[in-house]
Motif scaffolding. Structure first.
Motif, PDB file in Angstrom:
ATOM      1  N   VAL A 150       1.865  14.920 -15.756  1.00 57.89           N
ATOM      2  CA  VAL A 150       1.595  13.917 -14.643  1.00 57.89           C
ATOM      3  C   VAL A 150       3.120  13.713 -14.048  1.00 57.89           C
ATOM      4  O   VAL A 150       4.166  13.488 -14.635  1.00 57.89           O
ATOM      5  N   PRO A 151       3.357  14.343 -12.516  1.00 57.12           N
ATOM      6  CA  PRO A 151       4.490  14.185 -12.074  1.00 57.12           C
ATOM      7  C   PRO A 151       5.027  12.578 -11.872  1.00 57.12           C
ATOM      8  O   PRO A 151       4.229  11.933 -11.423  1.00 57.12           O
ATOM      9  N   ASP A 152       6.418  12.468 -11.915  1.00 58.59           N
ATOM     10  CA  ASP A 152       6.697  11.141 -11.901  1.00 58.59           C
ATOM     11  C   ASP A 152       6.799  10.618 -10.193  1.00 58.59           C
ATOM     12  O   ASP A 152       6.748   9.516 -10.018  1.00 58.59           O
ATOM     13  N   ASP A 153       6.942  11.545  -9.246  1.00 59.11           N
ATOM     14  CA  ASP A 153       7.150  11.217  -8.052  1.00 59.11           C
ATOM     15  C   ASP A 153       5.693  11.585  -7.084  1.00 59.11           C
ATOM     16  O   ASP A 153       5.984  11.337  -5.623  1.00 59.11           O
ATOM     17  N   VAL A 154       4.757  11.682  -7.713  1.00 58.81           N
ATOM     18  CA  VAL A 154       3.513  11.791  -6.913  1.00 58.81           C
ATOM     19  C   VAL A 154       2.433  10.447  -7.372  1.00 58.81           C
ATOM     20  O   VAL A 154       2.341   9.938  -8.446  1.00 58.81           O
ATOM     21  N   GLU A 164      -3.755  19.673  -0.661  1.00 62.40           N
ATOM     22  CA  GLU A 164      -5.246  20.405  -0.629  1.00 62.40           C
ATOM     23  C   GLU A 164      -5.425  21.223   0.674  1.00 62.40           C
ATOM     24  O   GLU A 164      -6.086  22.200   0.717  1.00 62.40           O
ATOM     25  N   ALA A 165      -4.721  21.018   1.563  1.00 61.22           N
ATOM     26  CA  ALA A 165      -4.696  21.507   2.908  1.00 61.22           C
ATOM     27  C   ALA A 165      -3.581  22.764   3.118  1.00 61.22           C
ATOM     28  O   ALA A 165      -4.096  23.675   3.680  1.00 61.22           O
ATOM     29  N   SER A 190       0.800  -1.422   0.005  1.00 57.87           N
ATOM     30  CA  SER A 190      -0.036   0.014  -0.046  1.00 57.87           C
ATOM     31  C   SER A 190       0.814   1.271  -0.043  1.00 57.87           C
ATOM     32  O   SER A 190       0.340   2.394   0.206  1.00 57.87           O
ATOM     33  N   TYR A 191       2.058   1.049  -0.137  1.00 58.53           N
ATOM     34  CA  TYR A 191       3.020   2.067   0.122  1.00 58.53           C
ATOM     35  C   TYR A 191       2.662   3.380  -0.985  1.00 58.53           C
ATOM     36  O   TYR A 191       2.574   4.316  -0.761  1.00 58.53           O
ATOM     37  N   LEU A 192       2.349   2.987  -2.309  1.00 54.06           N
ATOM     38  CA  LEU A 192       2.153   4.295  -3.327  1.00 54.06           C
ATOM     39  C   LEU A 192       0.777   4.602  -3.032  1.00 54.06           C
ATOM     40  O   LEU A 192       0.838   6.150  -3.103  1.00 54.06           O
ATOM     41  N   GLU A 193      -0.031   4.134  -2.797  1.00 53.56           N
ATOM     42  CA  GLU A 193      -1.497   4.499  -2.346  1.00 53.56           C
ATOM     43  C   GLU A 193      -1.449   5.398  -1.310  1.00 53.56           C
ATOM     44  O   GLU A 193      -1.866   6.668  -0.996  1.00 53.56           O
ATOM     45  N   GLN A 194      -0.864   5.172  -0.147  1.00 53.26           N
ATOM     46  CA  GLN A 194      -0.583   5.937   1.192  1.00 53.26           C
ATOM     47  C   GLN A 194       0.217   7.247   0.721  1.00 53.26           C
ATOM     48  O   GLN A 194      -0.111   8.453   1.396  1.00 53.26           O
ATOM     49  N   HIS A 195       1.287   7.163  -0.110  1.00 56.16           N
ATOM     50  CA  HIS A 195       2.067   8.368  -0.530  1.00 56.16           C
ATOM     51  C   HIS A 195       1.155   9.159  -1.259  1.00 56.16           C
ATOM     52  O   HIS A 195       1.179  10.523  -1.092  1.00 56.16           O
ATOM     53  N   LEU A 196       0.421   8.769  -2.232  1.00 55.33           N
ATOM     54  CA  LEU A 196      -0.537   9.699  -3.111  1.00 55.33           C
ATOM     55  C   LEU A 196      -1.403  10.261  -2.122  1.00 55.33           C
ATOM     56  O   LEU A 196      -1.692  11.456  -2.087  1.00 55.33           O
ATOM     57  N   ARG A 197      -2.224   9.681  -1.040  1.00 57.59           N
ATOM     58  CA  ARG A 197      -3.060  10.272  -0.177  1.00 57.59           C
ATOM     59  C   ARG A 197      -2.369  11.380   0.683  1.00 57.59           C
ATOM     60  O   ARG A 197      -3.138  12.288   0.786  1.00 57.59           O
ATOM     61  N   SER A 198      -1.161  11.062   1.241  1.00 51.19           N
ATOM     62  CA  SER A 198      -0.466  11.949   1.894  1.00 51.19           C
ATOM     63  C   SER A 198      -0.023  13.296   1.174  1.00 51.19           C
ATOM     64  O   SER A 198      -0.384  14.443   1.633  1.00 51.19           O
TER      65      SER A 198
END
Length: 133
Positions: free
Chosen positions: A129-133, A50-51, A36-44
């Protein structure tokens, strides 16, 4: 990263439009990290932008619902709908800006619009589309 490139620009309003066809997936990253690393990174990253960021973030998912990841998002069925979806998302951002300026003007009669947003609706858009997001 696209976010950092936009921050470096001088426009008063900057919009980052993300176009995605699915959840993040990279075999090399997955082999060295939890599933779940990439999904958690995206959410973070999305949550932080956004905040805390001055960058306005909007997302379009092609054949994939991205509303779980992004506050301002839409899903479309196929790439043929992309042009209309992009136009609609930008129109909503600018319509919301005009509506907010009108509400401020109503609350403070005679003061005019001094809200800091460009009155001509101009903005810098980075749809890469950024490579690191």
């Amino acid at each position: 990263m696209a976010h950092d490139r936009l921050l470096a620009r001088s426009e008063q309003r900057r919009i980052l439009m993300v176009i995605s066809d699915g959840v993040p997936l990279d075999e090399a990253t997955l082999s060295a990290n939890p599933g779940s690393y990439l999904e958690q990174h995206l959410r973070s990253v999305v949550k932080w932008i956004e905040a805390r960021s001055q960058i306005e973030l909007v997302a379009i998912g092609i054949g994939h619902d991205v509303t779980d990841y992004y506050r301002r998002a839409v899903a479309i069925e196929n790439a043929e709908q992309l042009c209309g979806a992009m136009t609609d998302q930008l129109a909503m951002l600018f319509a919301g800006d005009r509506q907010n300026r009108a509400c401020r003007a109503l609350r403070a009669p005679g003061t005019g619009d001094r809200g800091g947003s460009p009155t001509d609706g101009s903005a810098e858009i980075d749809a890469a589309v950024p490579d690191d997001v």
